[in-house]
Design a protein around this motif. Sequence first.
Motif, PDB file in Angstrom:
ATOM      1  N   THR A  51       0.795  -1.407  -0.215  1.00  9.18           N
ATOM      2  CA  THR A  51       0.044  -0.013   0.478  1.00  9.18           C
ATOM      3  C   THR A  51       0.748   0.922   0.030  1.00  9.18           C
ATOM      4  OG1 THR A  51      -0.442   0.216   2.575  1.00  9.18           O
ATOM      5  CG2 THR A  51      -1.634  -1.425   1.805  1.00  9.18           C
ATOM      6  N   PHE A  52       0.364   2.382  -0.078  1.00 12.50           N
ATOM      7  CA  PHE A  52       1.001   3.645  -0.130  1.00 12.50           C
ATOM      8  C   PHE A  52       1.166   4.005   1.007  1.00 12.50           C
ATOM      9  CE2 PHE A  52       0.995   8.110  -0.291  1.00 12.50           C
ATOM     10  CZ  PHE A  52       2.106   8.947  -1.139  1.00 12.50           C
ATOM     11  N   GLY A  53       1.014   3.527   2.594  1.00 16.37           N
ATOM     12  CA  GLY A  53       1.210   3.469   3.539  1.00 16.37           C
ATOM     13  C   GLY A  53       3.284   3.062   3.705  1.00 16.37           C
ATOM     14  N   SER A  54       3.260   2.323   3.184  1.00 16.21           N
ATOM     15  CA  SER A  54       4.868   2.418   3.549  1.00 16.21           C
ATOM     16  C   SER A  54       5.224   3.259   3.085  1.00 16.21           C
ATOM     17  CB  SER A  54       5.066   0.679   2.332  1.00 16.21           C
ATOM     18  OG  SER A  54       5.349   1.461   1.356  1.00 16.21           O
ATOM     19  N   VAL A  55       4.998   4.053   2.194  1.00 15.28           N
ATOM     20  CA  VAL A  55       5.763   5.145   1.952  1.00 15.28           C
ATOM     21  C   VAL A  55       6.432   5.887   3.415  1.00 15.28           C
ATOM     22  CG1 VAL A  55       5.681   8.025   1.380  1.00 15.28           C
ATOM     23  CG2 VAL A  55       5.293   5.775   0.153  1.00 15.28           C
ATOM     24  N   GLY A  56       5.260   5.352   4.357  1.00 19.69           N
ATOM     25  CA  GLY A  56       5.503   5.889   5.679  1.00 19.69           C
ATOM     26  C   GLY A  56       7.207   6.381   6.520  1.00 19.69           C
ATOM     27  N   LEU A  57       7.806   4.714   5.637  1.00 19.34           N
ATOM     28  CA  LEU A  57       9.072   3.510   6.280  1.00 19.34           C
ATOM     29  C   LEU A  57      10.082   5.101   5.698  1.00 19.34           C
ATOM     30  CD1 LEU A  57      10.698   1.557   7.571  1.00 19.34           C
ATOM     31  CD2 LEU A  57      10.400   0.549   5.320  1.00 19.34           C
ATOM     32  N   TYR A  58       9.734   5.497   5.155  1.00 22.93           N
ATOM     33  CA  TYR A  58      10.599   6.689   4.017  1.00 22.93           C
ATOM     34  C   TYR A  58      10.785   7.525   4.858  1.00 22.93           C
ATOM     35  CZ  TYR A  58      10.610   3.131   0.240  1.00 22.93           C
ATOM     36  OH  TYR A  58      10.485   1.789  -0.611  1.00 22.93           O
ATOM     37  N   ALA A  70      19.107   3.858   3.248  1.00 20.53           N
ATOM     38  CA  ALA A  70      20.032   4.659   3.865  1.00 20.53           C
ATOM     39  C   ALA A  70      20.421   5.768   3.326  1.00 20.53           C
ATOM     40  CB  ALA A  70      21.930   3.356   3.911  1.00 20.53           C
ATOM     41  N   ALA A  71      20.353   5.731   1.520  1.00 21.59           N
ATOM     42  CA  ALA A  71      20.007   6.943   1.247  1.00 21.59           C
ATOM     43  C   ALA A  71      19.601   8.206   1.689  1.00 21.59           C
ATOM     44  CB  ALA A  71      19.867   6.744  -0.515  1.00 21.59           C
ATOM     45  N   ILE A  72      18.024   7.793   2.597  1.00 22.10           N
ATOM     46  CA  ILE A  72      17.171   7.999   2.860  1.00 22.10           C
ATOM     47  C   ILE A  72      17.314   9.139   3.961  1.00 22.10           C
ATOM     48  CG2 ILE A  72      14.940   8.667   3.709  1.00 22.10           C
ATOM     49  CD1 ILE A  72      14.575   6.264   1.437  1.00 22.10           C
ATOM     50  N   TRP A  73      18.161   8.145   4.791  1.00 21.53           N
ATOM     51  CA  TRP A  73      18.888   8.745   6.074  1.00 21.53           C
ATOM     52  C   TRP A  73      19.733   9.402   6.290  1.00 21.53           C
ATOM     53  CZ3 TRP A  73      18.397   7.806  11.090  1.00 21.53           C
ATOM     54  CH2 TRP A  73      19.526   7.702  12.070  1.00 21.53           C
TER      55      TRP A  73
END
Length: 410
Positions: A104-111, A163-166
């Motif tokens: 789902t689009f909700g997994s964007v919450g991890l990013y 890691a890149a997002i972090w």
Amino acid sequence: MKSRQALWSPSLFRVPLDRWSERDASVKDGVLALVLALLAFVPTLSNIGGQIGDLPERPANALGIGLVLAQTLPSAARRRWPAACLAVVAGAFAVHQALGFATTFGSVGLYLALYSAGAHQVGLRRAVAVVASAAYAVLAVVLHHLGSPQGIPDYLAFYLTLAAIWLVGGAVRMRRGEEAERRRLAAEVATAAERARIARELHDVVTHHVTAMVVQSDAAQFLLTSAPERAGEGLVAVSDTGRRALTELRYLLGVLEATGESAVADPARADRAPALGRVSDLVEQARRSGQPVEFGERGERRARSVDVELATYRVVQEALTNAMRHASGQMTHVLVRHHEEHVEIKVTTDAPAASPATVPVTRRPGPAGGRGLAGLRARVRMLDGELEAGARPEGGFEVRATIPSQPVQE
């Protein structure tokens, strides 16, 4: 046509955007979390979400819906508690992937949680990164044992993406810190400059008037024995000089107390402000102190900026103070020339007949700011002007200043 353009004018959106920017960060994050949760249940956006494992898909149920909400709603605390937000969202994402629920689009919450941890986590940053990396390694092992077709390169690529997002969040945090440090240093420089300016103003006011009062007091003491009927004039001069000093000190205190508006805008303060038009008062005060002074003006006097008028006033004031202190009784010539784009001030003091030259002693500027002629030189340079002071070849002392200025448009 005009009404349609007015309908879509950017100014229509300016007020709502300004109001939104003034909202508290927690309110903004709460709205973001709510929007993210709603978008998570839009089927057409499911392909945008993150996914790792490729396990057989399980039909949606109450547990799946709860895991989706656990990946989105904690974003409301992403700035206040970034590590806790990341822990909850990452845990929900891991269970969601291990149980094989549909993406789902909700997994964007991890990013978003990873970025927020990199940008807003203050302490234990290395520990958070190590724990998150270890948790991801455990998730990869669990998915492998559950029959995931993904290989090591796939897990490594997804890990590098996280890691890149972090790191992007960390870079934003670093840039924000550097900007805060620049603002702090700029504030320190401005504070130091303001202290130096106050020190110069106090020096100019106190030194000039105290010197005049000392000279006038000595003259009055002499007159008490030689011409008692004239001693009263000297005492009146001392009193007038003291009142003038108090007036200038009140003006300086008014400038320091002014907030949000120019102190000179107040008519009461403007009457006390040292200005170009009050140079004649300085000359008259020096004459009453026993210092012979010739004063002249050339050109048409124009309204100048406050800084220029104050600098002109201080140049004449300091030159007359040095003359009264180091060449008392010697003729002093004050000449102010008004030009279209600058003001020129020239103050010369004749040498005593018995000595070739009389040179005022100037002190070096101390650590708190300029003093005397050194402070004046700094003041004039701030206005892109020049000040020269020194002994004349034929004897005596000369102070010459040129201060650029455009006339003020009234």
